[in-house]
Design a protein around this motif. Sequence first.
Motif, mmCIF file in Angstrom:
data_model
loop_
_atom_site.group_PDB
_atom_site.id
_atom_site.type_symbol
_atom_site.label_atom_id
_atom_site.label_comp_id
_atom_site.label_asym_id
_atom_site.label_seq_id
_atom_site.Cartn_x
_atom_site.Cartn_y
_atom_site.Cartn_z
ATOM 1 N N ILE A 83 0.982 -1.190 -0.056
ATOM 2 C CA ILE A 83 0.070 0.093 -0.046
ATOM 3 C C ILE A 83 1.047 1.254 0.023
ATOM 4 C CG2 ILE A 83 -1.999 -1.305 1.123
ATOM 5 C CD1 ILE A 83 -1.004 0.082 3.735
ATOM 6 N N PRO A 84 0.372 2.354 -0.310
ATOM 7 C CA PRO A 84 1.273 3.637 -0.425
ATOM 8 C C PRO A 84 1.392 4.213 1.006
ATOM 9 C CG PRO A 84 -0.662 3.700 -2.054
ATOM 10 C CD PRO A 84 -0.928 2.564 -1.319
ATOM 11 N N LEU A 85 2.285 4.775 1.331
ATOM 12 C CA LEU A 85 3.001 4.975 2.729
ATOM 13 C C LEU A 85 3.673 6.496 2.803
ATOM 14 C CD1 LEU A 85 5.206 2.058 3.754
ATOM 15 C CD2 LEU A 85 2.763 2.425 4.251
ATOM 16 N N LEU A 86 3.159 6.908 3.913
ATOM 17 C CA LEU A 86 3.759 8.220 4.419
ATOM 18 C C LEU A 86 4.851 7.899 5.585
ATOM 19 C CD1 LEU A 86 4.523 11.131 4.831
ATOM 20 C CD2 LEU A 86 2.211 11.251 6.168
ATOM 21 N N ALA A 87 5.833 8.092 5.675
ATOM 22 C CA ALA A 87 7.119 7.724 6.499
ATOM 23 C C ALA A 87 7.302 8.980 7.001
ATOM 24 C CB ALA A 87 7.730 6.578 6.060
ATOM 25 N N THR A 88 7.778 9.295 8.253
ATOM 26 C CA THR A 88 8.302 10.412 8.942
ATOM 27 C C THR A 88 8.955 10.108 10.025
ATOM 28 O OG1 THR A 88 7.525 12.612 9.688
ATOM 29 C CG2 THR A 88 6.014 10.850 9.813
ATOM 30 N N GLY A 89 10.002 11.205 10.616
ATOM 31 C CA GLY A 89 10.312 11.074 11.762
ATOM 32 C C GLY A 89 9.535 11.784 12.738
ATOM 33 N N ALA A 97 9.049 11.001 3.673
ATOM 34 C CA ALA A 97 8.987 10.052 2.831
ATOM 35 C C ALA A 97 7.619 9.832 2.323
ATOM 36 C CB ALA A 97 9.962 9.095 2.815
ATOM 37 N N LEU A 98 7.350 9.838 1.018
ATOM 38 C CA LEU A 98 6.262 9.028 0.174
ATOM 39 C C LEU A 98 6.537 7.610 -0.393
ATOM 40 C CD1 LEU A 98 4.010 12.204 -0.961
ATOM 41 C CD2 LEU A 98 3.627 10.631 0.848
ATOM 42 N N ALA A 99 6.053 6.760 -0.459
ATOM 43 C CA ALA A 99 6.354 5.520 -1.172
ATOM 44 C C ALA A 99 5.197 4.957 -1.580
ATOM 45 C CB ALA A 99 7.067 4.658 -0.101
ATOM 46 N N GLU A 100 5.282 4.571 -2.882
ATOM 47 C CA GLU A 100 4.574 3.618 -3.533
ATOM 48 C C GLU A 100 4.841 2.661 -4.586
ATOM 49 O OE1 GLU A 100 -0.021 4.855 -5.355
ATOM 50 O OE2 GLU A 100 1.548 5.811 -6.359
ATOM 51 N N LEU A 133 3.151 14.235 -6.704
ATOM 52 C CA LEU A 133 3.544 12.815 -6.829
ATOM 53 C C LEU A 133 2.335 11.788 -7.135
ATOM 54 C CD1 LEU A 133 6.303 12.313 -4.092
ATOM 55 C CD2 LEU A 133 6.524 12.925 -6.522
ATOM 56 N N ASN A 134 1.128 12.603 -7.123
ATOM 57 C CA ASN A 134 -0.014 12.006 -7.158
ATOM 58 C C ASN A 134 -0.124 10.619 -6.469
ATOM 59 O OD1 ASN A 134 -2.697 11.701 -8.208
ATOM 60 N ND2 ASN A 134 -2.227 10.302 -10.077
ATOM 61 N N ILE A 135 0.189 10.644 -5.148
ATOM 62 C CA ILE A 135 0.052 9.625 -4.335
ATOM 63 C C ILE A 135 -0.836 9.653 -3.054
ATOM 64 C CG2 ILE A 135 1.544 8.115 -2.539
ATOM 65 C CD1 ILE A 135 4.009 8.623 -4.150
ATOM 66 N N GLN A 136 -1.710 8.963 -2.884
ATOM 67 C CA GLN A 136 -2.719 8.856 -1.797
ATOM 68 C C GLN A 136 -2.441 7.881 -0.665
ATOM 69 O OE1 GLN A 136 -5.224 11.299 -1.258
ATOM 70 N NE2 GLN A 136 -3.886 11.960 -3.326
ATOM 71 N N THR A 137 -1.789 8.488 0.288
ATOM 72 C CA THR A 137 -1.425 7.356 1.357
ATOM 73 C C THR A 137 -2.442 6.580 2.158
ATOM 74 O OG1 THR A 137 -0.821 9.305 2.770
ATOM 75 C CG2 THR A 137 0.984 8.461 1.360
#
Length: 168
Positions: A83-89, A97-100, A133-137
Amino acid sequence: QTCALPIFIVTSANPGGEPILTGREEAESLLSDVADAFLHHDREILRPADDSVVRLIAGEFRPLRQGRGSAPHTFRLKENLPIPLLATGADLKNTLALAEGQEVFIGPHLGNLVSLRSRHLFFQLIEDFKKLLNIQTQKIVVSGGSHGGGEVWLQRLDDVSYQSLKNA
């Protein structure tokens, strides 16, 4: 020892630990106690971005802090994320970071998120990145090093599940 020439110290406009100030009036108001003069450009600053910091390690420059000119930094994972993620400190020395799929996009260094202004800019950057980035986390993963309750405000994002690495 004295110097016959005037000495100028030029730096970005931000109080310690805060993001760069982007408005002329705001900078002059908040920094008038520590600055004798202000030099402004005729271009508006849309997003605050610190300078990148790199270190030479084993003959190669390695980023210690992503910033102006190097963020977002992209790299590829070996496998697809489910799944798409948002990662943060957490609250201090923050970035995101956004990841897909196999793509990870690391944002710029944001600094400490202890002030309301810092947190507002953090959420603005999240929304800007998601749109760009057209990402929906669908999930947020947060570092377990929170000191100021930052996890509480991250949990308020709508339609996203949340996981702290503190308890993972």
